[in-house]
Each structure stands twice: as structure tokens, then as C-alpha cells.
Design an enzyme around this catalytic site. Structure first.
Site, PDB file in Angstrom:
ATOM      1  N   LEU A   1     -59.474  12.944 -28.010  1.00  0.00           N
ATOM      2  CA  LEU A   1     -58.446  13.125 -26.910  1.00  0.00           C
ATOM      3  C   LEU A   1     -57.026  13.519 -27.199  1.00  0.00           C
ATOM      4  O   LEU A   1     -56.450  12.891 -28.166  1.00  0.00           O
ATOM      5  CB  LEU A   1     -58.516  11.875 -26.087  1.00  0.00           C
ATOM      6  CG  LEU A   1     -59.769  11.395 -25.446  1.00  0.00           C
ATOM      7  CD1 LEU A   1     -59.579  10.151 -24.852  1.00  0.00           C
ATOM      8  CD2 LEU A   1     -60.465  12.507 -24.266  1.00  0.00           C
TER       9      LEU A   1
ATOM     10  N   ASP B   1     -62.182   9.061 -31.193  1.00  0.00           N
ATOM     11  CA  ASP B   1     -60.858   8.111 -31.528  1.00  0.00           C
ATOM     12  C   ASP B   1     -60.816   6.839 -31.752  1.00  0.00           C
ATOM     13  O   ASP B   1     -59.663   6.213 -31.782  1.00  0.00           O
ATOM     14  CB  ASP B   1     -60.179   8.154 -30.025  1.00  0.00           C
ATOM     15  CG  ASP B   1     -59.707   9.815 -29.555  1.00  0.00           C
ATOM     16  OD1 ASP B   1     -58.719  10.089 -30.152  1.00  0.00           O
ATOM     17  OD2 ASP B   1     -60.100  10.181 -28.306  1.00  0.00           O
TER      18      ASP B   1
ATOM     19  N   GLU C   1     -56.271  -0.159 -32.388  1.00  0.00           N
ATOM     20  CA  GLU C   1     -55.071  -1.052 -32.063  1.00  0.00           C
ATOM     21  C   GLU C   1     -55.411  -1.086 -30.370  1.00  0.00           C
ATOM     22  O   GLU C   1     -55.269  -1.979 -29.565  1.00  0.00           O
ATOM     23  CB  GLU C   1     -53.777  -0.435 -31.990  1.00  0.00           C
ATOM     24  CG  GLU C   1     -52.536  -1.156 -31.422  1.00  0.00           C
ATOM     25  CD  GLU C   1     -51.330  -0.692 -31.307  1.00  0.00           C
ATOM     26  OE1 GLU C   1     -50.452  -1.366 -31.834  1.00  0.00           O
ATOM     27  OE2 GLU C   1     -50.957   0.316 -30.799  1.00  0.00           O
ATOM     28  N   ASP C   2     -56.176   0.182 -29.862  1.00  0.00           N
ATOM     29  CA  ASP C   2     -56.233  -0.005 -28.340  1.00  0.00           C
ATOM     30  C   ASP C   2     -57.425  -0.775 -27.991  1.00  0.00           C
ATOM     31  O   ASP C   2     -57.912  -1.348 -26.875  1.00  0.00           O
ATOM     32  CB  ASP C   2     -56.490   1.647 -27.806  1.00  0.00           C
ATOM     33  CG  ASP C   2     -55.223   2.270 -28.036  1.00  0.00           C
ATOM     34  OD1 ASP C   2     -54.157   1.617 -27.650  1.00  0.00           O
ATOM     35  OD2 ASP C   2     -55.476   3.478 -28.442  1.00  0.00           O
TER      36      ASP C   2
ATOM     37  N   ARG D   1     -63.761   6.261 -24.779  1.00  0.00           N
ATOM     38  CA  ARG D   1     -63.249   5.212 -25.888  1.00  0.00           C
ATOM     39  C   ARG D   1     -63.823   3.744 -25.706  1.00  0.00           C
ATOM     40  O   ARG D   1     -63.831   3.030 -26.538  1.00  0.00           O
ATOM     41  CB  ARG D   1     -61.890   5.125 -25.932  1.00  0.00           C
ATOM     42  CG  ARG D   1     -61.349   6.484 -26.563  1.00  0.00           C
ATOM     43  CD  ARG D   1     -59.742   6.323 -26.893  1.00  0.00           C
ATOM     44  NE  ARG D   1     -59.987   5.197 -28.097  1.00  0.00           N
ATOM     45  CZ  ARG D   1     -58.788   4.927 -28.298  1.00  0.00           C
ATOM     46  NH1 ARG D   1     -57.671   5.239 -28.134  1.00  0.00           N
ATOM     47  NH2 ARG D   1     -58.776   3.948 -29.690  1.00  0.00           N
TER      48      ARG D   1
ATOM     49  N   ARG E   1     -53.740   4.448 -18.935  1.00  0.00           N
ATOM     50  CA  ARG E   1     -55.140   3.696 -19.627  1.00  0.00           C
ATOM     51  C   ARG E   1     -55.040   2.315 -19.195  1.00  0.00           C
ATOM     52  O   ARG E   1     -56.046   1.520 -19.358  1.00  0.00           O
ATOM     53  CB  ARG E   1     -54.923   3.862 -21.131  1.00  0.00           C
ATOM     54  CG  ARG E   1     -54.762   5.391 -21.532  1.00  0.00           C
ATOM     55  CD  ARG E   1     -56.268   5.842 -21.579  1.00  0.00           C
ATOM     56  NE  ARG E   1     -56.296   7.071 -22.093  1.00  0.00           N
ATOM     57  CZ  ARG E   1     -56.471   7.564 -23.441  1.00  0.00           C
ATOM     58  NH1 ARG E   1     -56.435   6.665 -24.276  1.00  0.00           N
ATOM     59  NH2 ARG E   1     -56.286   8.666 -23.619  1.00  0.00           N
TER      60      ARG E   1
ATOM     61  N   HIS F   1     -48.378   5.547 -24.043  1.00  0.00           N
ATOM     62  CA  HIS F   1     -48.543   4.061 -24.010  1.00  0.00           C
ATOM     63  C   HIS F   1     -47.195   3.471 -24.095  1.00  0.00           C
ATOM     64  O   HIS F   1     -46.281   3.951 -24.570  1.00  0.00           O
ATOM     65  CB  HIS F   1     -49.172   3.664 -25.253  1.00  0.00           C
ATOM     66  CG  HIS F   1     -50.774   3.702 -25.118  1.00  0.00           C
ATOM     67  ND1 HIS F   1     -51.413   4.461 -26.127  1.00  0.00           N
ATOM     68  CD2 HIS F   1     -51.813   3.078 -24.443  1.00  0.00           C
ATOM     69  CE1 HIS F   1     -52.853   4.467 -25.960  1.00  0.00           C
ATOM     70  NE2 HIS F   1     -52.935   3.744 -24.688  1.00  0.00           N
TER      71      HIS F   1
ATOM     72  N   CYS G   1     -51.157   2.401 -33.802  1.00  0.00           N
ATOM     73  CA  CYS G   1     -52.484   2.597 -33.283  1.00  0.00           C
ATOM     74  C   CYS G   1     -53.431   2.687 -34.347  1.00  0.00           C
ATOM     75  O   CYS G   1     -54.489   2.304 -33.946  1.00  0.00           O
ATOM     76  CB  CYS G   1     -52.637   3.365 -31.816  1.00  0.00           C
ATOM     77  SG  CYS G   1     -52.146   5.181 -32.844  1.00  0.00           S
TER      78      CYS G   1
HETATM   79  C1  CIR Z   1     -56.510   8.515 -27.227  1.00  0.00           C
HETATM   80  O1  CIR Z   1     -55.793   9.497 -26.279  1.00  0.00           O
HETATM   81  O2  CIR Z   1     -56.932   7.582 -26.670  1.00  0.00           O
HETATM   82  C2  CIR Z   1     -56.201   8.892 -28.564  1.00  0.00           C
HETATM   83  N1  CIR Z   1     -56.476  10.021 -29.212  1.00  0.00           N
HETATM   84  C3  CIR Z   1     -54.709   8.513 -29.327  1.00  0.00           C
HETATM   85  C4  CIR Z   1     -54.728   6.899 -29.133  1.00  0.00           C
HETATM   86  C5  CIR Z   1     -53.327   6.449 -29.669  1.00  0.00           C
HETATM   87  N2  CIR Z   1     -53.293   4.929 -29.204  1.00  0.00           N
HETATM   88  C6  CIR Z   1     -52.069   4.446 -29.224  1.00  0.00           C
HETATM   89  O3  CIR Z   1     -51.160   4.890 -29.320  1.00  0.00           O
HETATM   90  N3  CIR Z   1     -52.093   2.713 -29.341  1.00  0.00           N
END
Ligand code: CIR
Length: 253
Positions: free
Chosen positions: A18, A60, A65-66, A85, A131, A161, A248
Site C-alpha cells: 500500500l 507490507d 510495528e503496526d 494487512r 487505520r 500515523h 515501523c
Molecule cells: C501501509 O500502508 O500500511 C504500509 N505501506 C506502510 C506502513 C507504515 N507503518 C508505520 O508507519 N507504522
């Protein structure tokens, strides 16, 4: 002190992840090199790094971290807000069992991404973003309340974020960019302001005695060095193309 970090190797599908950026397609080979350097930077900070294998099903999934929020008292598995995700948490649940006896979970309809959670000592700041929704943030607040942590909830206006634009460096020093400059929620901190043209460097990571900073942002680097921290720079261009910040790419605990 952080003792551990978890990262995930990049799969070939990384380039199909993404993104909202207009920086072009990431170069897989270059991203691999950058990821290895990132792992080395973590090691230089004195942590043991667990490197998870690639998972091509989830482009992704290198942005680990997410998927979780890790504290000295408990681990919390998130409920990532992006549908593509969400399955990333399944393996993370298992991985965290090697490190934690106590694991909490955000449940639907609550959604929460770890990138929206910033810890400052015993206080959490949780951003409401595309998110992370209010139900997720309130569940988080309830869960962390059981462990003696307070939580403030902060609606985001522009940032992807929360930690895209605000990061705690320790010693009451807070790195702030864009909409978080002079934000009332952070008035008690010594604010280190990121120049508009260096906005991406609002996401840096304090790791033990060092601060890891994305390469190429001289103003931010200088301000952090002036505070007395040792700065380690890492090249992040290929992750930036996928909306990924420096924090992340790892879970630190
Ligand atoms: C996303 O859109 O989820 C990933 N391409 C990028 C996630 C980045 N995560 C973060 O900054 N904690």
C-alpha cells in the site's frame, strides 16, 4: 533499556504494498540492502534482533510495528486497519508467545495500528487515523489502564500515523513535525521541531544510547546531536516510497 527488536525480511511482494506516495516504485534489491543496514543499526544500539522470514502473502509485512505494541508489562496484538494487512497479526501472535506470558488483543470493530501508538514512560498517546478508530483506541486505553498506563487519544488531521509526525526521544525531548508543532497535547515537552521540507525525519527512533535517524535530513540530525545523543543514520528511501517510517520497521522492547 531495550533488549530486543523484531523485524521481518522483505519479500518480493514488498513492491506491491500500500502507498499514497508519488515517489515511484521501490527497488526491491535496494530495499533489501537498506533493510540489512537497518538491522545492523539496531544491533549497534545493543539489542538482540529477531529476524522473521518473509511472508509474500503480505506485501507490507516488513512494517511489523503496526502489528503489536510491546511494553515491559504486556504485549498487545493490534487489529490493523488495512484489510490487506490484518492477517499479519496471526504469525505475530505466535512469535510474541516466545517473549511474553501476558498478551492482550484489540478486537473488531476496534481497529488499531501500532504506528498510531507512542509511549512516553507510563503514558501512551494514540492517534485516531484512517487505520485506528475510536473503538480501537478506547479498547487500548482500557487494556493499558489495567497495567497502570494512562492513554491520551489524539485525532489526526493530516498525518498517516501518529508517529509519522511525533516521536519521543527520552529526557522530555519530543520530536514534532507538521500538525504536531505546538499541539496542545504536547505542551509539556521540550519540542524539537522538524522543518517542513524535512518532514519525513519526524519519525526517528531512540534506542538505548542512540537515536536512529533517516539519512539525508541534516537539520533534524543536527538538532538531535545538539541534545547530546549519538545519531545513527540509515537510508530509508525505498521504505519512504511505501509510506513507511523508520520506526515501523521494528518492534522494540
Ligand atoms: C501501509 O500502508 O500500511 C504500509 N505501506 C506502510 C506502513 C507504515 N507503518 C508505520 O508507519 N507504522
Amino acid at each position: 533499556m531495550f533488549k530486543h527488536a523484531i523485524v521481518r525480511k522483505i519479500g518480493k511482494s514488498f513492491v506491491n504494498g500500500l502507498t499514497t506516495s508519488d515517489l515511484g516504485n521501490p527497488d526491491y534489491e535496494k530495499a533489501l540492502v537498506q533493510h540489512e543496514a537497518y538491522v545492523e543499526a539496531l544491533k549497534r544500539c545493543g539489542v538482540k534482533v529477531t529476524v522473521l522470514e518473509t511472508d509474500e502473502r503480505y506485501p507490507d509485512s516488513t512494517f511489523v510495528e503496526d502489528t503489536a505494541v510491546l511494553t515491559p508489562k504486556c504485549a498487545l496484538v493490534t487489529n490493523p486497519g488495512a484489510e490487506s494487512r490484518n492477517g499479519e497479526i496471526d504469525e505475530m501472535k505466535e512469535v510474541l508467545k516466545d517473549f511474553y506470558d501476558t498478551i492482550e488483543y484489540i478486537q473488531s470493530p476496534g481497529m488499531l495500528d501500532g504506528g498510531d501508538v507512542m509511549q512516553v514512560e507510563d503514558h501512551f498517546y494514540v492517534g485516531l487515523s484512517t487505520r485506528t478508530n475510536e473503538a480501537g483506541a478506547l479498547q487500548f486505553k482500557d487494556i493499558m489502564g489495567k497495567y497502570g498506563y494512562d492513554t491520551s487519544i489524539i485525532p489526526l488531521k493530516e498525518f498517516f500515523h501518529l508517529k509519522t509526525g511525533v516521536n519521543y526521544l527520552g529526557d522530555n525531548n519530543l520530536l514534532v513535525a507538521g500538525e504536531f508543532i505546538n499541539h496542545e497535547a504536547f505542551s509539556g515537552f521540550n519540542q524539537i521541531t522538524v522543518k517542513q521540507e524535512e518532514g519525513y525525519s519526524g519519525n526517528c527512533v531512540r534506542m538505548n544510547d542512540c537515536v536512529i535517524v533517516p539519512k539525508g535530513f541534516k537539520g533534524t540530525k543536527k538538532k538531535i546531536e545538539e541534545l547530546g545523543y549519538t545519531v545513527i543514520e540509515v537510508e530509508m528511501s525505498e521504505f519512504q516510497k511505501q509510506d513507511g517510517g523508520l520506526s515501523c520497521l521494528s518492534l522494540r522492547f
